[in-house]
Design an enzyme around this catalytic site. Sequence first.
Site, PDB file in Angstrom:
ATOM      1  N   ASP A  61      93.923   4.912 179.849  1.00  0.00           N
ATOM      2  CA  ASP A  61      94.511   3.605 179.539  1.00  0.00           C
ATOM      3  C   ASP A  61      93.430   2.557 179.768  1.00  0.00           C
ATOM      4  OD1 ASP A  61      96.843   1.952 178.897  1.00  0.00           O
ATOM      5  OD2 ASP A  61      96.680   1.256 180.969  1.00  0.00           O
ATOM      6  N   CYS A 116      96.948  -2.037 175.421  1.00  0.00           N
ATOM      7  CA  CYS A 116      97.994  -3.035 175.160  1.00  0.00           C
ATOM      8  C   CYS A 116      97.446  -4.048 174.160  1.00  0.00           C
ATOM      9  CB  CYS A 116      98.486  -3.696 176.442  1.00  0.00           C
ATOM     10  SG  CYS A 116      97.188  -4.287 177.533  1.00  0.00           S
ATOM     11  N   SER A 124     101.284   1.577 188.036  1.00  0.00           N
ATOM     12  CA  SER A 124     102.638   1.935 187.628  1.00  0.00           C
ATOM     13  C   SER A 124     102.663   3.270 186.887  1.00  0.00           C
ATOM     14  CB  SER A 124     103.244   0.833 186.753  1.00  0.00           C
ATOM     15  OG  SER A 124     102.415   0.561 185.636  1.00  0.00           O
TER      16      SER A 124
END
EC number: 2.1.1.-
Length: 748
Positions: free
Chosen positions: A258, A311, A179
């Site tokens: 990430d 996250c 994404s």
Amino acid sequence: MQPEVQRACCVVACCLRSACSAAWAMGRRARGRRCQQPTQPEGEEDGSDGGRKRGQAGWEGGYPEIIKENKLFEHYYQELKIVPEGEWDQFMGSLREPLPATLRITGYKRYPEELAWHTNLSRKILRKSPLLAKFHQFLVSETESGNISRQEAVSMIPPLLLNVEPHHKILDMCAAPGSKTTQLIEMLHADMSVPFPEGFVIANDVDNKRCYLLVHQAKRLSSPCIMVVNHDASSIPRLTVDVDGRKEILFYDRILCDVPCSGDGTMRKNIDVWKKWTTLNSLQLHGLQLRIATRGAEQLAEGGRMVYSTCSLNPVEDEAVIAALLEKSEGALELADVSAELPGLKWMPGVSQWKVMTRDGQWFADWHEVPQGRHTQIRPTMFPPKDLEKLQAMHLERCLRILPHHQNTGGFFVAVLIKKAPMPWNKRQPKVQSKSAEAREPRASSPATSTEGNPSDPSELGNQMITGTGDSEGAHTTENTESNEKKDGVCGPPPSKKMKLFGFKEDPFVFIPEDDPLFPPIEKFYALDPSFPRMNLLTRTTEGKKRQLYMVSKELRNVLLNNSEKMKVINTGIKVWRRNNSGEEFDCAFRLAQEGIYTLYPFIKSRIITVSMEDVKTLLTQENPFFRKLSSEAYNQVKDLTKGSVVLKYEPDSANPDTLQCPIVLCGWRGKTSIRTFVPKNERLHYLRMMGVEVLGEKKNEGVILTNESAASPEQPEDEEDAKQTAEDSCIPDSATACDPGAAEPSR
């Protein structure tokens, strides 16, 4: 890319606006039902549910409620005080609520500007509610056609903070499911008039299977500037490119890091985290996260920007990694102050003091307190630096920690790093390339300092042993880079002796030679502009007839030709032509592919048919309409053309604002007396929605989209060749890549 998308954002946003209004009301009613629902007596079961405990009634239920409690989790974060005083109950209450569904419209502007949408509903309600069936169908269809992305709100932040420009060379180190990668691709194509931006995205993931999910995500955007590779991010190879006849190290202007994490910020959607959470996960991941971030920093150009994100809310995975990276960089890296870059975003500053806790609840405030037996589990880099002056100079408060209750989101951590100088164990390297830069500075090379790792740093030494490259920043050679392999234009997978390969075996990339007899008929048939970059055409087969032709940007071609022995490429480029059945009977054996039409169209000067909005409706709702069903203007253009592939172009009429005000380019086939489009089903639905056509359903056998304005049965092909062509492309309405033997996605 699809250049009509940005100008059509208002149309999609209008659909979303009305649908989201119903969604918000639906969310309030659903929560009300949950609150009013009587408690099910213990032990009562619903026999129709296979013995499972009966959940909520109707479309909302069916599964037992998972108890969202973890005392160790609460004890840990209350002790660390990452939540402001007086907000703990709000924090925990938010974590226990389902995560709202969010999405963004594919576009090239900054968010929100009505390009990102936040609903008041969970994904479960969107999927199961009969009242929202049409809205859910809309989301699925528009997602598949690449016009929207269903992406968590906090996940949209890292690419925005990278400040990507179209000429940037970008590395996405841990990219799957993709994404964020799609956001980066969109930013490269900010200028929609440029089919080949100077920059590119190399998207990497260590998991071979997840790489194919990444390919699927990237293909939705139809960009020639994306390459998917399969490597361990902590030892991702250093690549070289050809610059004026010599090899130079490739440094990236932007890097997205990430990293894999414990994911306790995702408790709202990943319910299993509640029962599985332990501090051991963070302790085990810290080293990997630091190695990945270090490898990214090594490959970042001077002046470049790297975003590190997780996250997770745990400082061991967040500030501890950033502090260790800053400390080992010795001033080469600097935390950027991005507090003003996303106005309206609520975030907490990074912490500068934290403790480490074992899985059994034992706390350590300093490395020297850790017993010898724990040294393999707890490392010095997990603690804050003891030198207060050095700690203050790091400005860890510039990190961003996003808490779920502040904006009804998931939990997230972001840090933006700027590279001010080469890493201390590296030599000189190029600065980030600016748009106005005309030439790179020459860089010196010294064998005496060519090692990548600093022997005094165990983590760097380990990284050097893993990569085994022995290269250095700024190194280049003056030797001629045109090897025999490159002269043949073949970029196969790396030899197995040099790299262990797992997963599916990939076909080689073969660039079309200048003297290949395959290209001149194509060039003549479509009257291609002389500026067409024919050297960027490639196939994925070395034997037999070439059935698919793909295209990459010039910069990715350079990367492919110079690194075939270093990297495992899963997929790159977009399909632009496909061989016809009995193609030799026509003037050109290859027809246009819708996937790449927006890249090709600027170079095509022939076989273009201008159609009206009514023509587009006819072409998209009927399988093989006869010429007579087109407008007189379109009919006069079609009747004089020879059989074969055509471009169908709709130009908006500014004098008639009631019509669709964005251009559309479709691939078509001119038969003997009829014409048809080769457009994937979901893309057809998208165009019809933009024109205000109510879509009723699809006749699966013929692939016909039914509307209030169309007949239920299609025209039949009028001759044998058209029948062959229809049979060949019977898969087109269902998938843009199905029936494509050159596609990277393996059959499942």
